[in-house]
Scaffold this active site. Structure first.
Site, PDB file in Angstrom:
ATOM      1  N   ASP A 344      23.535 -11.856  55.696  1.00 42.89           N
ATOM      2  CA  ASP A 344      23.086 -11.151  54.529  1.00 42.89           C
ATOM      3  C   ASP A 344      22.612  -9.773  54.676  1.00 42.89           C
ATOM      4  OD1 ASP A 344      19.471 -11.585  53.992  1.00 42.89           O
ATOM      5  OD2 ASP A 344      20.750 -12.038  55.903  1.00 42.89           O
ATOM      6  N   GLU A 345      22.986  -8.957  53.750  1.00 42.50           N
ATOM      7  CA  GLU A 345      22.571  -7.497  53.436  1.00 42.50           C
ATOM      8  C   GLU A 345      22.762  -6.697  54.777  1.00 42.50           C
ATOM      9  OE1 GLU A 345      18.752  -8.174  50.381  1.00 42.50           O
ATOM     10  OE2 GLU A 345      18.641  -8.639  52.583  1.00 42.50           O
TER      11      GLU A 345
HETATM   12  N1  IFG Z   1      16.942 -10.732  49.901  1.00 48.58           N
HETATM   13  C1  IFG Z   1      17.065 -11.087  51.579  1.00 48.58           C
HETATM   14  C2  IFG Z   1      15.751 -11.703  52.028  1.00 48.58           C
HETATM   15  C3  IFG Z   1      14.466 -11.340  51.270  1.00 48.58           C
HETATM   16  C4  IFG Z   1      14.764 -11.569  49.652  1.00 48.58           C
HETATM   17  C5  IFG Z   1      13.459 -11.451  49.158  1.00 48.58           C
HETATM   18  C6  IFG Z   1      18.377 -12.855  50.842  1.00 48.58           C
HETATM   19  C7  IFG Z   1      19.526 -13.830  51.510  1.00 48.58           C
HETATM   20  C8  IFG Z   1      15.523 -10.696  49.436  1.00 48.58           C
HETATM   21  N2  IFG Z   1      17.913 -11.824  51.689  1.00 48.58           N
HETATM   22  O1  IFG Z   1      17.699 -13.185  50.066  1.00 48.58           O
HETATM   23  O2  IFG Z   1      15.745 -11.115  53.387  1.00 48.58           O
HETATM   24  O3  IFG Z   1      14.050 -10.100  51.772  1.00 48.58           O
HETATM   25  O4  IFG Z   1      13.262 -11.809  48.015  1.00 48.58           O
END
Ligand code: IFG
Length: 534
Positions: A344-345
């Protein structure tokens, strides 16, 4: 004549009234409070598939025991001991597990593996409760374990207390046939942003068992911390486990502790899915080993809550040696089928580099005998057969995944993220995806949320708790409860059997059970909670 009727009617009312008083008095004198006899009046969560009341009452007494017939799988004895361990402290009945071939008698519980009741599948069970014996049957031990959670919930809430109550410990008679809608009914716990020790994780597993949930996904690494010992790369925990969001002391699991948690999970028929988030969310690893960094300079440890600023060097062979060693060591400790590679991200990883990395990471996971799961962005790569894409933010990614033959795990942030605030007054949590009150958490159906994602594409549901804003398990429980039971029901009970108006009444009666389990839940104003226990 008129006068006569006027005289007789009040007399009749008076006599009826006296008869009622007499009945209650006699019942009271008989020392048997009106026992529950209507099995359909229960508040079981998740709601069972079918219930047939029989209108009488079964009672556990000091003479009761838990019977297992000779030739039963050894696991049934452990399940019997687990049940005794749950019932004895609060009932004081001293239930024992009997495996010497004696037959169960009045007030006894029988746990038995039946012969191929197809409909029950791997985790289904049947409860047959008569005035004499309470029998739990299932195809597999996992089904027996799910069935005894229903037994716990059919007993009065006081059964969850840690101290002996006076009972009576009675259950209405009848039959319950029950089996889950989805095979994956889980939660994710982020132990990287804030570290939670083995005791907290095992407490969470005990709670999951009560609601028949069967997966615990552990988010073991991120920018702020590396939480699992890797013997071939020791600095990942020695250095990378040293801190956490806010600068606290962090922590990590030794491989022995991880093995203990895996065992504890297995005893509750829960599968652990370990996640090593890559190639993004890797600052803790990069800070631990300069050679992992493009240019060979290690960044400082990070204790903030930004995301998307880190990436492994996807074109360095050192990175793939690192990934191979990490996956090898974790796979050897993980009996479950899946390893989660995150994905992710990865905002600073070039798209081609990202795809190249995810493809190679999948090969590495498979080379160690495991299957791949990952956040929905991994669908940009070429997915291996059997891969599960975890839908959290972009439905189009999940659809891209299922179009490659992957299955989908439903964790939509707007409905299933346990770290979302309930409302603007919530003391913990974030709100970037949504405010999720208890009804929002319940009022959705994974099989219709995204038109292209059909029931047959879905392995199940998982509710992630990201821990940027909570640093103790007590604080975490404020976010987890009372939404978790709703996710358990979405994963278990057919959608057509679910309705908020009916569910919220059952949930209200779980308030007392959560209190007695010392769970500090959010007392949502949407639920008519029973008065708090003094
Ligand atoms: N998105 C990030 C997480 C976390 C989350 C907090 C995902 C897959 C926001 N990635 O959710 O690491 O920071 O709500």
């Amino acid at each position: 004549m008129e006068n006569l009727i006027r005289t007789i009617k009040p007399m009749k009312k008076l006599i009826n009234g006296m008869a009622t008083v007499l009945t209650v008095l006699l019942a009271g004198l008989a020392g048997c409070a009106t026992e529950p006899t209507d099995l359909s009046g229960n508040s079981i969560i998740p709601k069972p598939v079918s219930i047939t009341p029989a209108g009488e009452s079964f009672a556990l007494t000091a003479k009761s025991d838990i019977f297992i017939m000779p030739g039963s799988p050894e696991e049934l004895t452990s399940i019997g001991n687990y049940l005794a361990g749950k019932l004895n402290p609060s009932t004081g009945l001293g239930l024992e597990v009997i495996t010497d071939g004696r037959k169960p008698g009045k007030g006894d519980i029988l746990l038995a593996i039946g012969t191929g009741d197809e409909e029950l599948g791997e985790e289904g069970y049947e409860l047959n409760i008569t005035g004499k014996v309470l029998t739990v049957t299932a195809n597999k031990p996992a089904g027996i374990f799910r069935g005894i959670q229903t037994v716990r919930q059919l007993l009065p809430p006081e059964v969850e207390a840690g101290t002996v109550g006076e009972g009576p410990w009675t259950i209405p008679t009848g039959t319950i046939r029950d089996f889950p809608l989805y095979g994956h009914r889980g939660v994710m716990l982020d132990v990287a942003r804030h570290f939670f020790g083995p005791e907290d994780v095992m407490r969470y597993m005990d709670q999951l068992a009560k609601y028949k949930m069967n997966v615990l996904h552990l988010h073991l690494s991120d920018d702020q911390g590396w939480r699992i010992e890797i013997k071939s790369w020791p600095n990942l925990t020695v250095h990378g486990g040293k801190t956490e969001v806010g600068g606290g002391e962090g922590g990590f699991y030794t491989q022995e502790e991880y093995t203990q948690m895996v065992k504890y999970a297995a005893e509750r028929y829960i599968t652990i899915i370990p996640e090593i988030d890559m190639p993004g969310h890797t600052n803790a690893a990069l800070s631990s080993y300069p050679e992992l960094n493009t240019g060979g300079k290690a960044p400082e440890l990070y204790t903030g809550i930004k995301v998307g600023f880190s990436t492994l060097d996807t074109r360095s062979e050192t990175t793939y040696k690192f990934v191979d060693d990490v996956i090898r060591e974790i796979a050897a400790l993980t009996p479950g089928k899946y390893i989660h590679i995150g994905g992710d991200e990865s905002h600073v990883t070039k798209p081609d580099d990202y795809v190249y990395f995810i493809n190679r990471a999948q090969d590495i996971v498979e080379s160690h005998g495991k299957s791949v799961t990952g956040w929905d962005e991994i669908a940009h790569a070429t997915l291996k057969p059997g891969t599960v894409v975890q839908y959290w933010a972009r439905a189009e990614n999940a659809v891209m995944g299922l179009n490659q033959g992957a299955k989908v795990l439903m964790s939509p942030a707007k409905y299933a993220y346990l770290d979302m605030k309930y409302d603007t007054a919530s003391i913990f949590g974030l709100n970037w995806a949504a405010y999720i009150e208890v009804d929002d958490a319940y009022n959705w159906d994974p099989a219709t949320l995204v038109p292209e994602i059909k029931k047959e594409n879905i392995v199940g549901i998982e509710a992630p708790l990201w821990t940027e804003t909570v640093s103790t398990f007590k604080e975490a429980e404020y976010l987890i409860y009372p939404r978790l039971p709703g996710y358990a029901e979405i994963g278990w009970t057919p959608a057509e059997m679910r309705s908020w108006d009916e569910y919220r009444v059952r949930l209200a009666s779980h308030g007392k059970r959560m209190e007695l389990m010392d769970i500090g839940f959010y007392r949502s104003p949407l639920i008519e909670w029973e008065p708090a226990v003094e």
